[in-house]
Design an enzyme around this catalytic site. Structure first.
Site, PDB file in Angstrom:
ATOM      1  N   MET A  16       0.780  -1.282  -0.004  1.00 34.71           N
ATOM      2  CA  MET A  16      -0.198  -0.101   0.103  1.00 34.71           C
ATOM      3  C   MET A  16       0.849   1.450   0.003  1.00 34.71           C
ATOM      4  O   MET A  16       0.527   2.229  -0.450  1.00 34.71           O
ATOM      5  CB  MET A  16      -0.793   0.006   1.183  1.00 34.71           C
ATOM      6  CG  MET A  16      -2.304  -0.961   0.780  1.00 34.71           C
ATOM      7  SD  MET A  16      -3.103  -0.088  -0.663  1.00 34.71           S
ATOM      8  CE  MET A  16      -3.474   1.443  -0.196  1.00 34.71           C
ATOM      9  N   GLU A  37       9.977   4.919   6.837  1.00 33.01           N
ATOM     10  CA  GLU A  37      10.089   3.587   7.101  1.00 33.01           C
ATOM     11  C   GLU A  37      10.756   3.324   8.508  1.00 33.01           C
ATOM     12  O   GLU A  37      11.348   4.443   9.023  1.00 33.01           O
ATOM     13  CB  GLU A  37      11.047   2.799   5.855  1.00 33.01           C
ATOM     14  CG  GLU A  37      10.261   2.077   5.065  1.00 33.01           C
ATOM     15  CD  GLU A  37       9.473   0.997   5.191  1.00 33.01           C
ATOM     16  OE1 GLU A  37       9.755   0.638   6.619  1.00 33.01           O
ATOM     17  OE2 GLU A  37       8.452   0.717   4.632  1.00 33.01           O
ATOM     18  N   HIS A 158      -8.541 -12.724   1.519  1.00 36.32           N
ATOM     19  CA  HIS A 158      -7.367 -12.054   1.072  1.00 36.32           C
ATOM     20  C   HIS A 158      -6.254 -12.837   0.699  1.00 36.32           C
ATOM     21  O   HIS A 158      -6.121 -13.958   1.092  1.00 36.32           O
ATOM     22  CB  HIS A 158      -6.993 -10.966   2.464  1.00 36.32           C
ATOM     23  CG  HIS A 158      -8.075  -9.943   2.435  1.00 36.32           C
ATOM     24  ND1 HIS A 158      -9.222 -10.472   3.238  1.00 36.32           N
ATOM     25  CD2 HIS A 158      -8.068  -8.753   2.175  1.00 36.32           C
ATOM     26  CE1 HIS A 158     -10.008  -8.818   3.272  1.00 36.32           C
ATOM     27  NE2 HIS A 158      -9.072  -8.256   2.652  1.00 36.32           N
ATOM     28  N   LYS A 162      -1.592 -11.277   4.336  1.00 34.42           N
ATOM     29  CA  LYS A 162      -2.288 -10.549   5.510  1.00 34.42           C
ATOM     30  C   LYS A 162      -2.119 -11.335   6.868  1.00 34.42           C
ATOM     31  O   LYS A 162      -2.323 -12.681   7.079  1.00 34.42           O
ATOM     32  CB  LYS A 162      -3.725 -10.658   5.043  1.00 34.42           C
ATOM     33  CG  LYS A 162      -4.654  -9.737   5.984  1.00 34.42           C
ATOM     34  CD  LYS A 162      -5.962  -9.551   5.461  1.00 34.42           C
ATOM     35  CE  LYS A 162      -6.935  -8.446   6.124  1.00 34.42           C
ATOM     36  NZ  LYS A 162      -6.169  -7.150   6.523  1.00 34.42           N
ATOM     37  N   THR A 169     -12.223  -4.781   7.167  1.00 32.37           N
ATOM     38  CA  THR A 169     -13.264  -4.602   6.398  1.00 32.37           C
ATOM     39  C   THR A 169     -14.559  -5.513   7.024  1.00 32.37           C
ATOM     40  O   THR A 169     -15.699  -5.090   7.307  1.00 32.37           O
ATOM     41  CB  THR A 169     -13.276  -4.632   4.881  1.00 32.37           C
ATOM     42  OG1 THR A 169     -12.140  -3.966   4.453  1.00 32.37           O
ATOM     43  CG2 THR A 169     -14.474  -4.732   4.210  1.00 32.37           C
TER      44      THR A 169
END
Length: 269
Positions: A16, A37, A158, A162, A169
């Site tokens: 992401m 980071e 997913h 993950k 969600t």
């Protein structure tokens, strides 16, 4: 100096993070001012464009979030619960909008984020896409219309990497279903059935998680009664839907009063 809001992306090397960096770079509504980071990461001290395998963009990756946030109007954060809590305090100190897409947050994390929201704008959502937020609204409406004879199951899928389950969600959808029923999700939630579980208890909200391959995100909300089912579904095929929503939230938050908001607020739903 540009009038466009300056954006910091945390977790720059992640899936992401890189998607967000690309999204901000091509946006005509915001500008990339810093990338963060963790200390010791190989990207620290490098131009983020080169670290991502492209041309230099003039933004060097840093491991000092306070310095980065001080020159920004918004922080977009899809990292880990512990990191997000730290970033919330620092973003509040810098009075920068903090957009949180991090999942797996526990009650102790949420309490600290709530405290930070007294000083700055925080937009937090388990999912930043328009489609999922519409699904959330529909889930609540359907739950309001049906009684507890209709069983509710939330199935999510997913990618194999993950680390939390159920997904943020799925929990957001569960909260919507519980609100529609007028109950607390903590009292109705059932996760990870295994073995001889006995018959399903009336009024419960079940969760199932699938992990595999490179699945971006799939969510089904199933309302099942004797003789019929209603299935509400959202399928994400590209992470840009999340990055686009997060950037929209960062821009929307400019000039808003301190407090905690969600994507329903951003989207006017």
């Amino acid at each position: 100096m540009s009038e466009l809001p300056g954006i910091v992306v945390t977790g720059a090397s992640g899936r992401m993070g890189q998607m967000l960096i690309r999204m901000v770079q091509v946006s005509d509504k915001a500008r990339l001012v810093a990338c963060v980071e963790r200390a010791g990461h190989a990207w620290v001290g490098r131009d983020v464009g080169e670290a991502m395998g492209g041309a230099a963009v003039g933004v060097v990756v840093t491991d000092d979030p306070l310095e980065a946030f001080a020159k920004a109007q918004a922080v977009v954060d899809f990292t880990s619960p512990a990191a997000t809590v730290q970033f919330a305090a620092l973003a509040a100190q810098a009075r920068a909008v903090h957009v949180i897409g991090t999942t797996g947050l526990e009650a102790e994390h949420l309490a600290k984020i709530e405290a930070a929201s007294r000083h700055a704008v925080i937009v937090r959502a388990g999912n930043m896409s328009l489609g999922v937020n519409l699904l959330t609204r529909l889930t609540r409406k359907v739950a309001e219309a049906l009684d507890a004879d209709w069983d509710i199951e939330i199935v999510e899928a997913h990618h194999r990497m993950k680390v939390d389950a159920p997904s943020g969600t799925a929990l957001m959808l569960g909260e919507a279903a519980a609100a529609g029923r007028g109950v607390a999700l903590a009292d109705a939630r059932v996760s990870g059935r295994d073995g001889i579980t006995g018959a399903r208890e009336r009024g419960t909200i079940g969760f199932s998680a699938i992990r595999g391959g490179d699945i971006v995100g799939e969510h089904d909300v199933i309302f099942a009664a004797d003789g019929e089912r209603i299935v509400l579904r959202h399928i994400a095929t590209d992470r840009t839907v999340f990055a686009r929503g997060a950037l929209r939230a960062a821009i929307w938050g400019q000039g808003k009063k301190p407090g905690q908001y969600d994507m329903m607020d951003v989207l006017g739903l």
